[in-house]
Design a protein around this motif. Structure first.
Motif, mmCIF file in Angstrom:
data_model
loop_
_atom_site.group_PDB
_atom_site.id
_atom_site.type_symbol
_atom_site.label_atom_id
_atom_site.label_comp_id
_atom_site.label_asym_id
_atom_site.label_seq_id
_atom_site.Cartn_x
_atom_site.Cartn_y
_atom_site.Cartn_z
ATOM 1 N N ALA A 139 0.830 -1.199 0.000
ATOM 2 C CA ALA A 139 0.000 0.000 0.000
ATOM 3 C C ALA A 139 0.865 1.250 0.000
ATOM 4 C CB ALA A 139 -0.927 -0.003 1.219
ATOM 5 N N THR A 140 1.945 1.196 0.764
ATOM 6 C CA THR A 140 2.854 2.339 0.808
ATOM 7 C C THR A 140 3.449 2.601 -0.560
ATOM 8 O OG1 THR A 140 3.420 1.824 3.088
ATOM 9 C CG2 THR A 140 4.932 3.263 1.905
ATOM 10 N N ALA A 141 3.884 1.542 -1.231
ATOM 11 C CA ALA A 141 4.483 1.692 -2.550
ATOM 12 C C ALA A 141 3.498 2.304 -3.539
ATOM 13 C CB ALA A 141 4.970 0.329 -3.062
ATOM 14 N N VAL A 142 2.242 1.871 -3.459
ATOM 15 C CA VAL A 142 1.214 2.402 -4.355
ATOM 16 C C VAL A 142 1.048 3.901 -4.156
ATOM 17 C CG1 VAL A 142 -1.261 2.372 -4.865
ATOM 18 C CG2 VAL A 142 -0.007 0.220 -4.572
ATOM 19 N N ARG A 164 -0.934 8.575 5.833
ATOM 20 C CA ARG A 164 0.161 9.510 6.099
ATOM 21 C C ARG A 164 1.237 8.901 6.986
ATOM 22 N NH1 ARG A 164 -1.627 15.130 8.341
ATOM 23 N NH2 ARG A 164 0.574 15.539 7.941
ATOM 24 N N SER A 165 0.826 8.290 8.095
ATOM 25 C CA SER A 165 1.812 7.748 9.023
ATOM 26 C C SER A 165 2.575 6.584 8.409
ATOM 27 C CB SER A 165 1.129 7.310 10.324
ATOM 28 O OG SER A 165 0.180 6.295 10.069
ATOM 29 N N VAL A 166 1.900 5.797 7.568
ATOM 30 C CA VAL A 166 2.563 4.665 6.915
ATOM 31 C C VAL A 166 3.597 5.169 5.921
ATOM 32 C CG1 VAL A 166 2.221 2.650 5.452
ATOM 33 C CG2 VAL A 166 0.548 3.200 7.227
ATOM 34 N N VAL A 167 3.236 6.172 5.131
ATOM 35 C CA VAL A 167 4.162 6.729 4.155
ATOM 36 C C VAL A 167 5.359 7.351 4.865
ATOM 37 C CG1 VAL A 167 4.447 8.475 2.360
ATOM 38 C CG2 VAL A 167 2.375 7.081 2.426
ATOM 39 N N ALA A 168 5.092 8.100 5.925
ATOM 40 C CA ALA A 168 6.180 8.715 6.679
ATOM 41 C C ALA A 168 7.096 7.646 7.265
ATOM 42 C CB ALA A 168 5.614 9.600 7.794
ATOM 43 N N GLY A 169 6.492 6.564 7.779
ATOM 44 C CA GLY A 169 7.303 5.484 8.316
ATOM 45 C C GLY A 169 8.180 4.844 7.254
ATOM 46 N N GLY A 170 7.655 4.731 6.027
ATOM 47 C CA GLY A 170 8.453 4.189 4.936
ATOM 48 C C GLY A 170 9.640 5.076 4.613
ATOM 49 N N PHE A 171 9.399 6.377 4.565
ATOM 50 C CA PHE A 171 10.494 7.314 4.321
ATOM 51 C C PHE A 171 11.509 7.266 5.457
ATOM 52 C CE2 PHE A 171 7.602 9.946 1.442
ATOM 53 C CZ PHE A 171 8.277 9.594 0.295
ATOM 54 N N TRP A 172 11.015 7.156 6.697
ATOM 55 C CA TRP A 172 11.923 7.110 7.841
ATOM 56 C C TRP A 172 12.819 5.873 7.786
ATOM 57 C CZ3 TRP A 172 13.699 10.374 11.262
ATOM 58 C CH2 TRP A 172 14.358 9.888 12.396
ATOM 59 N N LEU A 213 15.631 12.346 2.656
ATOM 60 C CA LEU A 213 14.597 11.454 3.171
ATOM 61 C C LEU A 213 14.035 11.941 4.502
ATOM 62 C CD1 LEU A 213 16.294 8.142 2.087
ATOM 63 C CD2 LEU A 213 13.995 8.870 1.404
ATOM 64 N N LEU A 214 14.841 12.616 5.293
ATOM 65 C CA LEU A 214 14.299 13.240 6.500
ATOM 66 C C LEU A 214 13.261 14.295 6.117
ATOM 67 C CD1 LEU A 214 17.505 13.748 8.702
ATOM 68 C CD2 LEU A 214 15.669 12.077 9.040
ATOM 69 N N GLY A 215 13.577 15.062 5.073
ATOM 70 C CA GLY A 215 12.617 16.062 4.603
ATOM 71 C C GLY A 215 11.327 15.428 4.112
ATOM 72 N N LEU A 216 11.449 14.318 3.404
ATOM 73 C CA LEU A 216 10.260 13.628 2.913
ATOM 74 C C LEU A 216 9.448 13.032 4.062
ATOM 75 C CD1 LEU A 216 11.769 11.863 -0.205
ATOM 76 C CD2 LEU A 216 9.955 13.568 -0.230
ATOM 77 N N THR A 217 10.138 12.561 5.087
ATOM 78 C CA THR A 217 9.438 11.969 6.233
ATOM 79 C C THR A 217 8.510 12.979 6.883
ATOM 80 O OG1 THR A 217 11.269 10.444 6.678
ATOM 81 C CG2 THR A 217 9.745 10.882 8.491
ATOM 82 N N VAL A 218 9.051 14.150 7.202
ATOM 83 C CA VAL A 218 8.217 15.151 7.883
ATOM 84 C C VAL A 218 7.228 15.796 6.923
ATOM 85 C CG1 VAL A 218 9.904 15.596 9.683
ATOM 86 C CG2 VAL A 218 10.005 16.935 7.580
ATOM 87 N N ALA A 219 7.528 15.751 5.620
ATOM 88 C CA ALA A 219 6.567 16.259 4.649
ATOM 89 C C ALA A 219 5.347 15.354 4.588
ATOM 90 C CB ALA A 219 7.207 16.364 3.268
ATOM 91 N N ALA A 220 5.579 14.051 4.682
ATOM 92 C CA ALA A 220 4.467 13.102 4.642
ATOM 93 C C ALA A 220 3.621 13.186 5.904
ATOM 94 C CB ALA A 220 5.001 11.683 4.463
ATOM 95 N N ASP A 221 4.272 13.377 7.047
ATOM 96 C CA ASP A 221 3.523 13.468 8.306
ATOM 97 C C ASP A 221 4.343 14.310 9.290
ATOM 98 O OD1 ASP A 221 1.902 13.218 10.474
ATOM 99 O OD2 ASP A 221 1.816 11.022 10.464
ATOM 100 N N GLU A 222 3.924 15.532 9.478
ATOM 101 C CA GLU A 222 4.658 16.460 10.351
ATOM 102 C C GLU A 222 4.293 16.307 11.815
ATOM 103 O OE1 GLU A 222 0.723 18.234 10.057
ATOM 104 O OE2 GLU A 222 2.041 17.240 8.613
ATOM 105 N N ARG A 223 3.349 15.431 12.132
ATOM 106 C CA ARG A 223 2.818 15.374 13.491
ATOM 107 C C ARG A 223 3.735 14.735 14.531
ATOM 108 N NH1 ARG A 223 -2.624 12.486 11.729
ATOM 109 N NH2 ARG A 223 -1.014 11.377 10.531
ATOM 110 N N PRO A 224 4.443 13.634 14.255
ATOM 111 C CA PRO A 224 5.246 13.002 15.313
ATOM 112 C C PRO A 224 6.493 13.825 15.656
ATOM 113 C CG PRO A 224 4.674 11.425 13.575
ATOM 114 C CD PRO A 224 4.376 12.789 13.038
ATOM 115 N N LEU A 225 6.635 14.176 16.911
ATOM 116 C CA LEU A 225 7.852 14.861 17.357
ATOM 117 C C LEU A 225 9.072 13.967 17.177
ATOM 118 C CD1 LEU A 225 6.671 16.690 20.613
ATOM 119 C CD2 LEU A 225 7.575 17.753 18.529
#
Length: 244
Positions: A22-25, A61-69, A87-99
């Motif tokens: 699903a993340t890849a899609v 969002r959280s799944v995509v961010a986790g994939g980037f992380w 990739l750090l930039g992409l991670t927070v772009a996908a989901d900025e919520r987790p500190l």
């Protein structure tokens, strides 16, 4: 390693195959979009949290961010600084919520990445410049976190730590700790460190006034408040400033 990337990785590696598919899609159209615009992370970052990319990511969002992380973690293991940073930039772009992403990403930038090019033991001036450049990058990353995530004492404390450990800018560190201490839910130690930094900056009267302001807010029955420590520091500062 200064970040907690390794602790996060097993959970991601344990994700089900269906989730990874699903993340890849979801990532495919995002990757194509980035490629068509020169691969600028900032474009996706501007969309994330502003309505554009969120319509595509939806509940993933959280799944995509986790994939980037996870990819950032793998790039970190390869000591690939450009890929890790992107990739750090992409991670927070996908989901900025987790500190978690902001704090550990900043630690990677400030403490891990600058050490890789220094393995060959370059001159001291080069070492200082590399570390200063990455510290500045980490601080900008955390400023971005303040804009996208919103006010959080943890972000300001991390900025204060980077100033203390990397830039040596006590003034900026003191400012960060004060701003953190003034936010709801801030840890008690933020106020204490601000007072100590004022003292180190040669401003004992300000430090005394600050700790006197803080003291009434410290519960006597909470060990974390360290009320006794603050009382001791107030007494020391009163003697130093000849104030009662």
């Amino acid at each position: 390693m200064h970040s907690n990337v390794a602790n996060f990785r097993p959970a991601l590696l344990g994700a089900t195959f269906a989730v990874l598919v699903a993340t890849a899609v979801v990532l495919r159209p995002l990757e194509q979009s980035l490629a068509s615009t020169g691969g600028h992370v900032e474009q996706l970052a501007a969309l994330a949290g502003r309505g554009g990319a969120l319509a595509v990511l939806g509940g993933l969002r959280s799944v995509v961010a986790g994939g980037f992380w996870l990819q950032a973690n793998l790039a970190w293991e390869r000591r690939d600084a450009p890929a890790t940073t992107a990739l750090l930039g992409l991670t927070v772009a996908a989901d900025e919520r987790p500190l978690y992403f902001w704090l550990n990403g900043a630690r990677m930038l400030a403490y891990d990445l600058p050490e890789w090019p220094l393995a060959a033991a370059p001159p001291a001036a080069v070492r200082q410049k590399v570390r200063a450049d990455y510290a500045r990058q980490a601080l900008l990353f955390l400023e971005q976190g303040r804009r996208w995530h919103g006010a959080a004492a943890a972000l300001l404390i991390e900025m204060g730590n980077i100033h203390l450990r990397r830039t040596g800018d006590l003034e900026s560190a003191a400012r960060c700790y004060r701003q953190a201490a003034e936010l709801p839910g801030a840890p008690y130690y933020a106020a204490r460190i601000h007072g100590e930094l004022l003292r180190e900056l040669g401003r004992p009267a300000e430090a005394l006034a600050w700790l006197r302001q803080v003291l009434p807010k410290l519960p006597a029955d909470d060990p974390a408040a360290r009320r006794g420590v603050v009382l001791e520091r107030i007494a020391v500062l009163e003697r130093a400033t000849n104030t009662k």
